[in-house]
Scaffold this motif. Structure first.
Motif, PDB file in Angstrom:
ATOM      1  N   ARG A   1       0.831  -1.202   0.000  1.00 38.95           N
ATOM      2  CA  ARG A   1       0.000   0.000   0.000  1.00 38.95           C
ATOM      3  C   ARG A   1       0.872   1.260   0.000  1.00 38.95           C
ATOM      4  NH1 ARG A   1      -2.798  -1.185   4.072  1.00 38.95           N
ATOM      5  NH2 ARG A   1      -1.872   0.150   5.675  1.00 38.95           N
ATOM      6  N   ARG A   2       1.930   1.250   0.777  1.00 37.65           N
ATOM      7  CA  ARG A   2       2.826   2.410   0.825  1.00 37.65           C
ATOM      8  C   ARG A   2       3.567   2.594  -0.502  1.00 37.65           C
ATOM      9  NH1 ARG A   2       5.506   1.194   6.787  1.00 37.65           N
ATOM     10  NH2 ARG A   2       3.719   1.911   8.047  1.00 37.65           N
ATOM     11  N   LEU A   3       3.982   1.479  -1.093  1.00 41.28           N
ATOM     12  CA  LEU A   3       4.664   1.569  -2.389  1.00 41.28           C
ATOM     13  C   LEU A   3       3.745   2.160  -3.450  1.00 41.28           C
ATOM     14  CD1 LEU A   3       6.762  -1.720  -2.742  1.00 41.28           C
ATOM     15  CD2 LEU A   3       7.611   0.632  -2.606  1.00 41.28           C
ATOM     16  N   ARG A   4       2.511   1.708  -3.493  1.00 42.67           N
ATOM     17  CA  ARG A   4       1.563   2.234  -4.472  1.00 42.67           C
ATOM     18  C   ARG A   4       1.361   3.734  -4.285  1.00 42.67           C
ATOM     19  NH1 ARG A   4      -2.811  -2.707  -3.910  1.00 42.67           N
ATOM     20  NH2 ARG A   4      -2.009  -4.025  -5.603  1.00 42.67           N
ATOM     21  N   ALA A   5       1.274   4.151  -3.045  1.00 43.28           N
ATOM     22  CA  ALA A   5       1.081   5.578  -2.768  1.00 43.28           C
ATOM     23  C   ALA A   5       2.284   6.387  -3.240  1.00 43.28           C
ATOM     24  CB  ALA A   5       0.845   5.797  -1.279  1.00 43.28           C
ATOM     25  N   LYS A   6       3.484   5.849  -3.040  1.00 46.89           N
ATOM     26  CA  LYS A   6       4.680   6.581  -3.427  1.00 46.89           C
ATOM     27  C   LYS A   6       4.922   6.538  -4.935  1.00 46.89           C
ATOM     28  CE  LYS A   6       6.961   6.187   1.067  1.00 46.89           C
ATOM     29  NZ  LYS A   6       8.161   5.757   1.836  1.00 46.89           N
ATOM     30  N   LEU A   7       4.477   5.470  -5.585  1.00 48.07           N
ATOM     31  CA  LEU A   7       4.577   5.406  -7.038  1.00 48.07           C
ATOM     32  C   LEU A   7       3.650   6.425  -7.693  1.00 48.07           C
ATOM     33  CD1 LEU A   7       4.699   1.541  -7.608  1.00 48.07           C
ATOM     34  CD2 LEU A   7       6.554   3.162  -8.049  1.00 48.07           C
ATOM     35  N   GLY A   8       2.568   6.748  -7.000  1.00 49.96           N
ATOM     36  CA  GLY A   8       1.618   7.713  -7.521  1.00 49.96           C
ATOM     37  C   GLY A   8       0.485   7.037  -8.263  1.00 49.96           C
ATOM     38  N   GLU A   9      -0.609   7.762  -8.392  1.00 48.52           N
ATOM     39  CA  GLU A   9      -1.816   7.192  -8.998  1.00 48.52           C
ATOM     40  C   GLU A   9      -1.559   6.651 -10.395  1.00 48.52           C
ATOM     41  OE1 GLU A   9      -6.393   8.613 -10.068  1.00 48.52           O
ATOM     42  OE2 GLU A   9      -5.041   9.925  -8.929  1.00 48.52           O
ATOM     43  N   GLU A  10      -0.721   7.342 -11.158  1.00 42.35           N
ATOM     44  CA  GLU A  10      -0.467   6.941 -12.545  1.00 42.35           C
ATOM     45  C   GLU A  10       0.265   5.614 -12.642  1.00 42.35           C
ATOM     46  OE1 GLU A  10       1.814   8.636 -16.544  1.00 42.35           O
ATOM     47  OE2 GLU A  10       1.684   9.855 -14.719  1.00 42.35           O
ATOM     48  N   HIS A  11       1.095   5.297 -11.638  1.00 38.99           N
ATOM     49  CA  HIS A  11       1.942   4.106 -11.712  1.00 38.99           C
ATOM     50  C   HIS A  11       1.610   3.062 -10.648  1.00 38.99           C
ATOM     51  CE1 HIS A  11       4.455   6.361 -14.507  1.00 38.99           C
ATOM     52  NE2 HIS A  11       4.452   7.361 -13.633  1.00 38.99           N
ATOM     53  N   ALA A  12       0.615   3.334  -9.804  1.00 40.62           N
ATOM     54  CA  ALA A  12       0.284   2.405  -8.724  1.00 40.62           C
ATOM     55  C   ALA A  12      -0.096   1.025  -9.245  1.00 40.62           C
ATOM     56  CB  ALA A  12      -0.861   2.971  -7.878  1.00 40.62           C
ATOM     57  N   ALA A  13      -0.664   0.965 -10.450  1.00 36.59           N
ATOM     58  CA  ALA A  13      -1.097  -0.311 -11.012  1.00 36.59           C
ATOM     59  C   ALA A  13       0.060  -1.213 -11.413  1.00 36.59           C
ATOM     60  CB  ALA A  13      -2.002  -0.065 -12.225  1.00 36.59           C
ATOM     61  N   LEU A  14       1.281  -0.726 -11.310  1.00 41.49           N
ATOM     62  CA  LEU A  14       2.431  -1.603 -11.553  1.00 41.49           C
ATOM     63  C   LEU A  14       2.394  -2.810 -10.624  1.00 41.49           C
ATOM     64  CD1 LEU A  14       5.465   0.812 -12.105  1.00 41.49           C
ATOM     65  CD2 LEU A  14       4.582  -0.884 -13.723  1.00 41.49           C
ATOM     66  N   ILE A  15       1.880  -2.598  -9.403  1.00 42.35           N
ATOM     67  CA  ILE A  15       1.747  -3.704  -8.450  1.00 42.35           C
ATOM     68  C   ILE A  15       0.262  -4.026  -8.360  1.00 42.35           C
ATOM     69  CG2 ILE A  15       2.210  -4.525  -6.121  1.00 42.35           C
ATOM     70  CD1 ILE A  15       4.304  -2.344  -5.847  1.00 42.35           C
ATOM     71  N   SER A  16      -0.115  -5.159  -8.906  1.00 44.09           N
ATOM     72  CA  SER A  16      -1.524  -5.536  -8.924  1.00 44.09           C
ATOM     73  C   SER A  16      -1.795  -6.652  -7.921  1.00 44.09           C
ATOM     74  CB  SER A  16      -1.947  -5.983 -10.325  1.00 44.09           C
ATOM     75  OG  SER A  16      -1.162  -7.075 -10.766  1.00 44.09           O
ATOM     76  N   THR A  17      -3.018  -6.673  -7.427  1.00 42.75           N
ATOM     77  CA  THR A  17      -3.451  -7.709  -6.496  1.00 42.75           C
ATOM     78  C   THR A  17      -4.102  -8.849  -7.272  1.00 42.75           C
ATOM     79  OG1 THR A  17      -3.856  -6.068  -4.762  1.00 42.75           O
ATOM     80  CG2 THR A  17      -4.904  -8.230  -4.503  1.00 42.75           C
ATOM     81  N   VAL A  18      -3.621 -10.054  -7.042  1.00 40.96           N
ATOM     82  CA  VAL A  18      -4.233 -11.241  -7.630  1.00 40.96           C
ATOM     83  C   VAL A  18      -5.091 -11.871  -6.541  1.00 40.96           C
ATOM     84  CG1 VAL A  18      -3.833 -13.480  -8.733  1.00 40.96           C
ATOM     85  CG2 VAL A  18      -2.273 -11.567  -9.154  1.00 40.96           C
ATOM     86  N   ARG A  19      -6.379 -11.781  -6.694  1.00 43.27           N
ATOM     87  CA  ARG A  19      -7.319 -12.164  -5.642  1.00 43.27           C
ATOM     88  C   ARG A  19      -7.085 -13.596  -5.166  1.00 43.27           C
ATOM     89  NH1 ARG A  19     -13.405 -10.531  -6.670  1.00 43.27           N
ATOM     90  NH2 ARG A  19     -12.294  -8.530  -6.737  1.00 43.27           N
ATOM     91  N   SER A  20      -7.077 -13.745  -3.863  1.00 46.40           N
ATOM     92  CA  SER A  20      -6.906 -15.039  -3.181  1.00 46.40           C
ATOM     93  C   SER A  20      -5.525 -15.656  -3.388  1.00 46.40           C
ATOM     94  CB  SER A  20      -7.977 -16.048  -3.629  1.00 46.40           C
ATOM     95  OG  SER A  20      -9.274 -15.545  -3.382  1.00 46.40           O
ATOM     96  N   VAL A  21      -4.612 -14.887  -4.012  1.00 48.80           N
ATOM     97  CA  VAL A  21      -3.255 -15.430  -4.216  1.00 48.80           C
ATOM     98  C   VAL A  21      -2.210 -14.501  -3.601  1.00 48.80           C
ATOM     99  CG1 VAL A  21      -1.555 -16.262  -5.891  1.00 48.80           C
ATOM    100  CG2 VAL A  21      -4.017 -16.526  -6.351  1.00 48.80           C
ATOM    101  N   GLY A  22      -2.026 -13.318  -4.176  1.00 50.98           N
ATOM    102  CA  GLY A  22      -0.989 -12.422  -3.679  1.00 50.98           C
ATOM    103  C   GLY A  22      -0.834 -11.210  -4.574  1.00 50.98           C
TER     104      GLY A  22
END
Length: 229
Positions: free
Chosen positions: A181-202
């Motif tokens: 969550r902190r990494l996404r915030a620091k990457l910024g809204e435009e780049h936060a999607a670089l780290i995606s959540t795979v539901r029920s996995v990681g």
């Protein structure tokens, strides 16, 4: 300029006169010089002349000039090796330095991890996204580095705890969630999607070929010592 040099991993020292480089030079000497000429072109050219004509000439020399100074530059002038117009994009300055240093047979660039506009310097523990420095904690950097070196692969929270924090770490999966969550915030809204959540996995960094549409691919991560720069 300072941020660009730091993120590229170049050691540097600010000096105010052509005589100072010898005083503050490291054991191996300086690989070259970046001369700020955007304020005083004549003074900068005089500094280049002094550096060129000293007992141990300093080369290569990169001149930073304002757009208004371009008509005053002589393409046949050998006082400098290349120039860059300010304000400049950090990647342009890095590329010009890389070209000059390679041509002069100087040292190469540090070990980097690159994915799209994300760059991590493994030697200085610095990171930037689209040229913007990221203020990361040690573990945030380690997590981002691990993910960026394994693009497209899904990791469970337990696997990330083991790989990034180590087997001796007894923190729960929430630790991973907080850091992501902190990494996404620091990457910024435009780049936060670089780290995606795979539901029920990681979590997954970047795109897989399947996500981008076969046979295409989203991005390419590169690690290691690349061309000299």
């Amino acid at each position: 300029m300072v941020r660009a040099l730091d993120l590229a991993g170049y050691p540097w020292k600010a000096v105010g006169s052509p005589a100072e480089p010898d005083v503050v030079a490291p054991d191996g000497g300086w690989a070259g010089a970046v001369i700020a000429a955007d304020g005083d072109l004549e003074g900068a050219l005089a500094a280049c002349r002094a550096l060129r004509h000293r007992e141990l000439p300093l080369s290569p020399l990169l001149l930073l000039v304002g757009a208004g100074h371009l008509p005053a530059l002589d393409p046949a002038d050998d006082l400098f090796d290349d120039f860059c117009v300010v304000p400049f994009d950090p990647p342009e300055l890095e590329l010009r330095l890389a070209h000059l240093l390679r041509r002069a047979g100087q040292g190469g660039r540090p070990e980097l991890v690159e994915y799209g506009s994300l760059v991590l310097n493994l030697e200085t523990y610095q990171a930037a996204i689209a040229g913007r420095p990221l203020d990361l904690t040690y573990m945030e950097y380690e997590l981002l580095k691990f993910l960026a070196t394994h693009p497209g692969k899904v990791f469970t929270r337990e696997a990330l705890l083991s790989q990034v924090w180590g087997y001796e770490y007894y923190g729960g999966a929430r630790t991973v969630d907080v850091h992501v969550r902190r990494l996404r915030a620091k990457l910024g809204e435009e780049h936060a999607a670089l780290i995606s959540t795979v539901r029920s996995v990681g979590y997954r960094f970047g795109q897989t070929r399947w996500a981008a549409g076969w046979p295409g691919c989203g991005g390419t991560a590169r690690a290691g010592r690349s061309r000299a720069r």
